[in-house]
Write an enzyme that holds these catalytic residues in place. Structure first.
Site, PDB file in Angstrom:
ATOM      1  N   HIS A 183      59.468  47.078  38.516  1.00 31.93           N
ATOM      2  CA  HIS A 183      60.898  47.257  38.242  1.00 31.93           C
ATOM      3  C   HIS A 183      61.624  45.926  38.182  1.00 31.93           C
ATOM      4  CE1 HIS A 183      60.798  46.782  42.600  1.00 31.93           C
ATOM      5  NE2 HIS A 183      62.099  46.525  42.581  1.00 31.93           N
ATOM      6  N   ASP A 192      65.411  44.656  39.513  1.00 33.68           N
ATOM      7  CA  ASP A 192      66.338  45.208  40.507  1.00 33.68           C
ATOM      8  C   ASP A 192      67.615  45.778  39.874  1.00 33.68           C
ATOM      9  OD1 ASP A 192      64.766  44.803  42.767  1.00 33.68           O
ATOM     10  OD2 ASP A 192      65.348  42.693  42.877  1.00 33.68           O
ATOM     11  N   HIS A 212      58.886  43.141  39.032  1.00 34.31           N
ATOM     12  CA  HIS A 212      58.091  42.911  40.238  1.00 34.31           C
ATOM     13  C   HIS A 212      57.661  44.240  40.830  1.00 34.31           C
ATOM     14  CE1 HIS A 212      62.285  43.139  41.532  1.00 34.31           C
ATOM     15  NE2 HIS A 212      61.876  43.521  42.731  1.00 34.31           N
ATOM     16  N   ARG A 231      67.395  40.762  51.674  1.00 31.14           N
ATOM     17  CA  ARG A 231      67.527  40.323  50.275  1.00 31.14           C
ATOM     18  C   ARG A 231      68.973  40.026  49.946  1.00 31.14           C
ATOM     19  NH1 ARG A 231      66.073  44.461  45.668  1.00 31.14           N
ATOM     20  NH2 ARG A 231      68.300  44.501  45.237  1.00 31.14           N
TER      21      ARG A 231
HETATM   22  C1  SIN Z   1      62.482  44.483  45.981  1.00 31.86           C
HETATM   23  O1  SIN Z   1      63.456  43.768  46.084  1.00 31.86           O
HETATM   24  O2  SIN Z   1      62.292  45.199  45.021  1.00 31.86           O
HETATM   25  C2  SIN Z   1      61.471  44.456  47.095  1.00 31.86           C
HETATM   26  C3  SIN Z   1      60.479  43.380  46.895  1.00 31.86           C
HETATM   27  C4  SIN Z   1      59.559  43.301  48.057  1.00 31.86           C
HETATM   28  O3  SIN Z   1      59.749  44.021  49.063  1.00 31.86           O
HETATM   29  O4  SIN Z   1      58.606  42.518  47.994  1.00 31.86           O
END
Ligand code: SIN
Length: 278
Positions: A104, A106, A254, A269
């Site tokens: 995805h 974000d 990612h 985050r």
């Molecule tokens: C995300 O922000 O999508 C999570 C990425 C992660 O937990 O490595």
């Protein structure tokens, strides 16, 4: 103060280890410009041993732009203070699903989705919990010219409801008639800073391609998801405590591997606001 750092490429395509930069310190304009150039070039940057505070984390994000507030998460609270710009990520033995465990970009359901995400993990499992990154410029470049032309005329709907309603239910945060972002974006977007073209569909948010029959939308998305998952477009980041990964949501996808159940993985985050995909 100008800090001197180096970038070690992870693969020729994507990823850069940043060596010699301390993110607890304010970045001089010169250091910021070099880091920004490396970010555009490498698409995902990795930093080790960054034991920074929430305020330092936010200050680092703000060098890149205004901070994004997540449309469905509750504000993170520490010592009685709310930090709406901080998204707390946590998985443990009670977790039944993790949000990032699929390819995805974000919050691509937003009208102006985030340009960058900056994730610091503070607890990591004994093994597993890696994050994979894939370069969507490379995925686009690898398509045939007729396919590029066809996709270049399409838009797709990115819908937050299925993802975020489920997340709200799991966190006792469910409101029946709450509306979640749902927006159309080009299937191929042009990066506003590099001018390069990138595929912009993902399994977490893209519900369908506009203005084509459902069977065609399903088949085209299935092809694109299979195409995007080519290992040649990817790098993989193995976390250590207080590592930071920072990625460009405009040209990467990612996938956060949830292969460590029932172990704990958690972190914070900060997400930087982007602009309308064009
Ligand atoms: C995300 O922000 O999508 C999570 C990425 C992660 O937990 O490595």
């Amino acid at each position: 103060m100008t800090q001197h750092f180096e970038i070690e490429p992870v693969t020729p395509t994507i990823g850069g280890n940043v060596v010699g930069l301390d993110l607890s310190q304010p970045l001089s304009d010169e250091t910021f410009e070099q880091l920004h150039a490396a970010f555009l070039d490498r698409k995902a940057l990795f930093f080790r041993d960054q034991d920074i505070s929430l305020e330092q984390h936010k200050a680092f994000g703000r060098r890149f732009g205004d901070l994004h507030i997540h449309p469905s998460a509750r504000p993170y609270k520490a010592d009685g203070v709310e930090h709406p710009e901080i998204l707390f990520l946590h998985a443990d033995e009670k977790t039944t699903r993790t949000a990032g465990d699929t390819w995805h970009s974000d919050v691509s359901c937003d009208p102006e989705p985030p340009m960058a995400s900056i994730l610091r993990l503070v607890k990591i499992p004994p093994s597993g919990g890696d994050t994979l990154f894939a370069c969507m410029y490379s995925a686009y470049d690898a398509l045939s010219e007729p396919m590029k032309q066809y996709l270049g005329e399409l838009t797709a709907i990115h819908d937050g409801a299925s993802n975020y309603r489920d997340r709200a239910k799991r966190r006792d945060n469910f409101i029946e008639d709450k509306e979640y972002p749902r927006n159309g974006h080009p299937v191929v977007r042009t990066h506003p800073e590099t001018g390069e073209k990138a595929l912009y569909v993902n399994t977490a948010f893209t519900s369908h391609i506009d203005a084509v029959p459902k069977a065609e939308s399903d088949a085209v998305l299935a092809f694109l998801y299979q195409h995007i998952s080519n290992a040649a477009f990817q790098c993989r980041f193995q976390w250590t405590e207080n590592a930071i990964a920072m990625w460009d949501n405009r040209c990467t996808l990612h996938h956060a591997m949830w292969d460590y159940y029932p172990n704990v993985r958690s972190g914070f985050r900060v997400t930087v606001q982007g602009d309308k995909p064009l």
